[in-house]
Design an enzyme around this catalytic site. Structure first.
Site, short mmCIF file in Angstrom:
data_model
loop_
_atom_site.label_atom_id
_atom_site.label_comp_id
_atom_site.label_asym_id
_atom_site.label_seq_id
_atom_site.Cartn_x
_atom_site.Cartn_y
_atom_site.Cartn_z
N SER A 269 0.84 -1.27 0.07
CA SER A 269 0.00 -0.03 0.02
C SER A 269 1.04 1.25 0.03
O SER A 269 1.89 1.32 0.58
CB SER A 269 -0.79 0.12 0.90
OG SER A 269 -1.67 1.12 1.43
N TYR B 104 -2.24 -0.76 10.42
CA TYR B 104 -2.06 -0.75 9.10
C TYR B 104 -0.68 -0.35 8.38
O TYR B 104 -0.23 -0.92 7.58
CB TYR B 104 -3.39 -0.26 8.57
CG TYR B 104 -3.49 -0.59 6.90
CD1 TYR B 104 -3.90 -1.69 6.56
CD2 TYR B 104 -3.23 0.36 6.07
CE1 TYR B 104 -4.21 -1.78 5.14
CE2 TYR B 104 -3.22 0.33 4.76
CZ TYR B 104 -3.87 -0.89 4.29
OH TYR B 104 -3.96 -1.31 2.72
#
Length: 274
Positions: free
Chosen positions: A148, A161
């Site tokens: 990501s 995350y």
């Protein structure tokens, strides 16, 4: 032992984690459509059976592996089953992942953050560790981490995350540095923002209309499987931003430069000249 200039052949088989839904499901079915036999790993056996039906619908073999990616013994057994049933695992796609609450670090639930890091990082480590010996014994293989942009820039929320996606870069980088000369290739692929159950529940995407099509993610991973992007091992590839044509051009320009051990890295904004 493979030399620095020996590239593994095109992948014939793949193992996709988190394959029961979302991006993982799209990847599993897309790789089958591209001609690969696919091992499907997740915790929900019923959903995996549905995906297996789509894989076999493309004329490819499917192996259902019901396992928790954070369970070291279960991962070892699942990889052994996949290798026995398919003959090899040529491509690993570490896709299984979770996100934590959209709150700043000081409001984060420690247990939730731990779970996110366990699944996203420890799980990816266990899978990569389990497949690496077989890949190296066969002269090489490829590992893709579904990463990501959160791994290359600071964000104000979702500490777990962001920690996890940053750590994935170190997993891929370590595989590249240690394994490149033996035929191992590693890639960090950011999928953009794909409409999934996870993203649908996030406040950050509540009004989003410009979703990344899952086909863009599958297209990049399928190209990795062919070996066409091997000179970009160690790189960060971004679905929805990097086109296949651009990536092929970058790979052609890089040639065998990656075999020197230089990382071909990345920032969110630019890729340094080689």
């Amino acid at each position: 032992m493979a030399t620095a200039r020996t590239y593994p052949g095109p992948a014939r088989t793949a193992l996709v984690t988190g394959a029961s839904r979302g991006i993982g499901r799209h990847l599993a079915v897309g790789l089958a459509a591209a001609g690969l036999d696919v091992a499907l790993l997740a915790r929900d056996s019923a959903l995996l059976q549905e995906v297996a039906g789509e894989v076999t619908g493309h004329g490819r073999r499917a192996v259902v592996l019901t396992a928790d990616v954070t369970d070291a013994e279960a991962v070892t057994e699942a990889v052994a089953t996949a290798e026995r049933e398919l003959g090899s695992i040529d491509l690993l796609v570490n896709n299984a992942g979770l996100a934590d609450a959209e709150v700043p670090l000081w409001e984060a639930d420690p247990e939730q953050v731990k779970q996110v890091i366990d699944v996203n990082v420890y799980g990816a480590f266990l899978l990569a560790r389990a497949v690496a010996s077989g890949m190296l014994a066969r002269g090489g293989g490829r590992v893709v981490d579904i990463s990501s942009g959160a791994g290359v820039r600071d964000k104000d929320v979702m500490a777990g995350y962001n920690i996890a996606k940053t750590a994935l870069f170190r997993i891929g980088g370590g595989l590249h540095e240690a394994g490149y000369e033996r035929g191992l290739r590693a890639f960090e692929v950011a999928p953009g923002v794909v409409a999934t159950d996870m993203t649908a529940g996030m406040a950050a995407h509540a009004d989003r209309t410009d979703w990344t099509p899952p086909e863009a993610v599958t297209e990049i991973v399928a190209e990795v499987a062919t070996g066409g992007l091997d000179p970009l091992s160690g790189c960060y590839l971004r679905a929805g931003t990097d086109t296949i044509e651009d990536l092929r051009a970058r790979a052609a320009a890089a040639g065998d430069s990656a075999s020197t051990g230089r990382r071909l890295i990345v920032s969110e904004w630019e890729v340094p000249a080689r």
